[in-house]
Enzyme design. Sequence first.
Site, PDB file in Angstrom:
ATOM      1  N   SER A  84     106.207  37.171 -26.099  1.00  0.00           N
ATOM      2  CA  SER A  84     105.303  36.659 -27.124  1.00  0.00           C
ATOM      3  C   SER A  84     105.964  35.449 -27.767  1.00  0.00           C
ATOM      4  O   SER A  84     107.013  35.576 -28.399  1.00  0.00           O
ATOM      5  CB  SER A  84     105.053  37.769 -28.156  1.00  0.00           C
ATOM      6  OG  SER A  84     104.341  37.265 -29.270  1.00  0.00           O
ATOM      7  N   LYS A 138     102.507  35.199 -23.825  1.00  0.00           N
ATOM      8  CA  LYS A 138     101.498  35.272 -24.897  1.00  0.00           C
ATOM      9  C   LYS A 138     101.814  34.168 -25.893  1.00  0.00           C
ATOM     10  O   LYS A 138     102.959  34.019 -26.315  1.00  0.00           O
ATOM     11  CB  LYS A 138     101.571  36.651 -25.551  1.00  0.00           C
ATOM     12  CG  LYS A 138     100.899  36.781 -26.910  1.00  0.00           C
ATOM     13  CD  LYS A 138     100.781  38.246 -27.323  1.00  0.00           C
ATOM     14  CE  LYS A 138     101.183  38.481 -28.767  1.00  0.00           C
ATOM     15  NZ  LYS A 138     101.102  39.919 -29.150  1.00  0.00           N
ATOM     16  N   LYS A 163     101.039  32.592 -29.649  1.00  0.00           N
ATOM     17  CA  LYS A 163     100.452  32.802 -30.968  1.00  0.00           C
ATOM     18  C   LYS A 163      99.586  31.590 -31.292  1.00  0.00           C
ATOM     19  O   LYS A 163     100.015  30.442 -31.063  1.00  0.00           O
ATOM     20  CB  LYS A 163     101.567  32.937 -32.013  1.00  0.00           C
ATOM     21  CG  LYS A 163     102.365  34.224 -31.869  1.00  0.00           C
ATOM     22  CD  LYS A 163     101.524  35.429 -32.282  1.00  0.00           C
ATOM     23  CE  LYS A 163     102.356  36.700 -32.334  1.00  0.00           C
ATOM     24  NZ  LYS A 163     101.557  37.861 -32.767  1.00  0.00           N
ATOM     25  N   ASP A 190      97.193  35.309 -29.120  1.00  0.00           N
ATOM     26  CA  ASP A 190      97.105  36.270 -30.230  1.00  0.00           C
ATOM     27  C   ASP A 190      96.910  35.486 -31.525  1.00  0.00           C
ATOM     28  O   ASP A 190      97.765  34.688 -31.905  1.00  0.00           O
ATOM     29  CB  ASP A 190      98.396  37.096 -30.297  1.00  0.00           C
ATOM     30  CG  ASP A 190      98.347  38.188 -31.365  1.00  0.00           C
ATOM     31  OD1 ASP A 190      97.310  38.331 -32.044  1.00  0.00           O
ATOM     32  OD2 ASP A 190      99.358  38.911 -31.507  1.00  0.00           O
ATOM     33  N   GLU A 250      93.704  38.228 -28.330  1.00  0.00           N
ATOM     34  CA  GLU A 250      94.105  39.355 -29.181  1.00  0.00           C
ATOM     35  C   GLU A 250      93.739  39.088 -30.644  1.00  0.00           C
ATOM     36  O   GLU A 250      94.062  38.033 -31.190  1.00  0.00           O
ATOM     37  CB  GLU A 250      95.627  39.542 -29.032  1.00  0.00           C
ATOM     38  CG  GLU A 250      96.205  40.718 -29.775  1.00  0.00           C
ATOM     39  CD  GLU A 250      97.707  40.885 -29.485  1.00  0.00           C
ATOM     40  OE1 GLU A 250      98.210  40.299 -28.493  1.00  0.00           O
ATOM     41  OE2 GLU A 250      98.367  41.587 -30.257  1.00  0.00           O
ATOM     42  N   ASP A 305      94.406  44.591 -31.948  1.00  0.00           N
ATOM     43  CA  ASP A 305      95.740  45.000 -32.383  1.00  0.00           C
ATOM     44  C   ASP A 305      95.587  45.559 -33.803  1.00  0.00           C
ATOM     45  O   ASP A 305      95.383  46.775 -33.992  1.00  0.00           O
ATOM     46  CB  ASP A 305      96.687  43.779 -32.316  1.00  0.00           C
ATOM     47  CG  ASP A 305      98.076  44.015 -32.884  1.00  0.00           C
ATOM     48  OD1 ASP A 305      98.329  45.082 -33.464  1.00  0.00           O
ATOM     49  OD2 ASP A 305      98.940  43.128 -32.779  1.00  0.00           O
ATOM     50  N   LYS A 321     100.465  49.918 -30.367  1.00  0.00           N
ATOM     51  CA  LYS A 321     101.774  49.818 -31.017  1.00  0.00           C
ATOM     52  C   LYS A 321     102.057  51.169 -31.658  1.00  0.00           C
ATOM     53  O   LYS A 321     101.268  51.654 -32.470  1.00  0.00           O
ATOM     54  CB  LYS A 321     101.789  48.731 -32.085  1.00  0.00           C
ATOM     55  CG  LYS A 321     101.797  47.312 -31.533  1.00  0.00           C
ATOM     56  CD  LYS A 321     101.897  46.313 -32.658  1.00  0.00           C
ATOM     57  CE  LYS A 321     101.855  44.883 -32.115  1.00  0.00           C
ATOM     58  NZ  LYS A 321     101.629  43.906 -33.195  1.00  0.00           N
ATOM     59  N   GLY A 362     104.572  44.832 -29.453  1.00  0.00           N
ATOM     60  CA  GLY A 362     105.927  44.880 -30.021  1.00  0.00           C
ATOM     61  C   GLY A 362     105.924  44.404 -31.456  1.00  0.00           C
ATOM     62  O   GLY A 362     104.987  43.732 -31.909  1.00  0.00           O
TER      63      GLY A 362
HETATM   64  O1  OSB Z   1     100.740  40.612 -33.472  1.00  0.00           O
HETATM   65  O2  OSB Z   1     101.728  41.344 -31.772  1.00  0.00           O
HETATM   66  C1  OSB Z   1     101.789  40.902 -32.914  1.00  0.00           C
HETATM   67  C2  OSB Z   1     105.445  40.514 -34.005  1.00  0.00           C
HETATM   68  C3  OSB Z   1     105.363  40.877 -35.319  1.00  0.00           C
HETATM   69  C4  OSB Z   1     104.131  41.196 -35.849  1.00  0.00           C
HETATM   70  C5  OSB Z   1     102.980  41.162 -35.050  1.00  0.00           C
HETATM   71  C6  OSB Z   1     103.066  40.818 -33.704  1.00  0.00           C
HETATM   72  C7  OSB Z   1     104.321  40.459 -33.192  1.00  0.00           C
HETATM   73  C8  OSB Z   1     104.523  39.988 -31.812  1.00  0.00           C
HETATM   74  C9  OSB Z   1     105.920  40.113 -31.265  1.00  0.00           C
HETATM   75  O3  OSB Z   1     103.689  39.443 -31.157  1.00  0.00           O
HETATM   76  C10 OSB Z   1     106.015  40.982 -30.068  1.00  0.00           C
HETATM   77  C11 OSB Z   1     107.450  41.306 -29.730  1.00  0.00           C
HETATM   78  O4  OSB Z   1     108.036  42.248 -30.320  1.00  0.00           O
HETATM   79  O5  OSB Z   1     107.995  40.611 -28.876  1.00  0.00           O
HETATM   80 MG    MG Z   2      99.142  41.074 -32.128  1.00  0.00          MG
END
Ligand code: OSB
Ligand code: MG
Length: 368
Positions: free
Chosen positions: A135, A161, A163, A188, A213, A238, A262, A290
Amino acid sequence: MKIESIELHHIDLPLVHPFETSFSREFTRPCILVAVHAGGLTGWGECTAHAGPWYSSETVETAWHVLRDFLLPAVLGQEIESPADVVARFRRVRGHPMARAALENAVWDLLAQRRGVSLADMLGGRRERVPVGVSVGIEPTLDALLDQVAGHIAEGYGRIKLKIKPGWDVDVVRAVRERWPDLPLQVDANSAYTLADVPVFRDLDQFDLLLIEQPLHHDDIVDHARLQAQLRTPLCLDESIHSPEHARWALDIGACRIINVKVGRVGGLTAARQIHDLCAERGVPVWCGGMLETNVGRAANVALATLPNFTLPGDISASARYYREDIAEPNFEINDDSTLSVPIGPGLGVHVIPDRLAAVRLRHLHLP
Ligand code: OSB
Ligand code: MG
């Protein structure tokens, strides 16, 4: 087995690279680790709540309060023979899924150790390796983002992924897609958009994304159903899914075609497996999300992702992507087929290093 004592460790670990989402920019990862002692064994669980209520309403402080004042007293001194005994004792507690998950998962680790089986075995998982991706946070410039993506592909990650947020979306995805036409790619938004942004999602619909996402409000399923009806790309929820009930309601109204599971957000491994099973029955793929976990939380995620309907790569990257020195060993490393290997030792299969824990610890509680 009788739960003899429980420790809470509030720690703060520096990230190797700042992680920016539509809601915050993080330089360190504060979290609570729970250690449950019984019969000469110690089970570990990680609370995925962050410092502020940005991703979810829980924070380190709310989780500490709920653990100390309500959840620890519900299991201390009690005979616990299965995770279901913990779930039953937590039934009166509404909300606070990340706090509940931390303690329930520590009991899973404890009970798996007592049986001498890995957590993956205890959950009923079958895989020896789980597919993973990375991510990638929002970067100061497009060039910096492309460098990050190129670096992760070179490390062996086969799924990326990105952001996104308003102003950091279509152009960024187009640039990545042009440079890597066949890359399995997803985005995401962490709830940064509304239905007024349908044109943005129509544009994103052209890039053969695996999924989009959580584009809309963090508690919504109704608007997501309206958006999904207008898109070819699957939506994945999510933030909106906090329980197996939420998952069922979202699927019933067509709010998504994929679910990000999660363990913390849904309140523990029992609920996470229930969501997996429900989605499997309905032919809906899931994947493991994660929360920048330490190796304790990462090991639980890897074990969960061994279940058969975790068919999409998880946000479970190698330990080195997050921390220079984790508080538990061994580190997870990326294999050349973009997988992590599932630990085979009893329970989580990782062990906490006491000196490292003490070095990053801000607060400690040992009850009774
Ligand atoms: O939205 O998936 C998410 C990290 C912190 C809070 C929300 C998210 C995330 C990540 C990181 O996308 C995923 C990872 O642990 O590598
Ligand atoms: Mg997410």
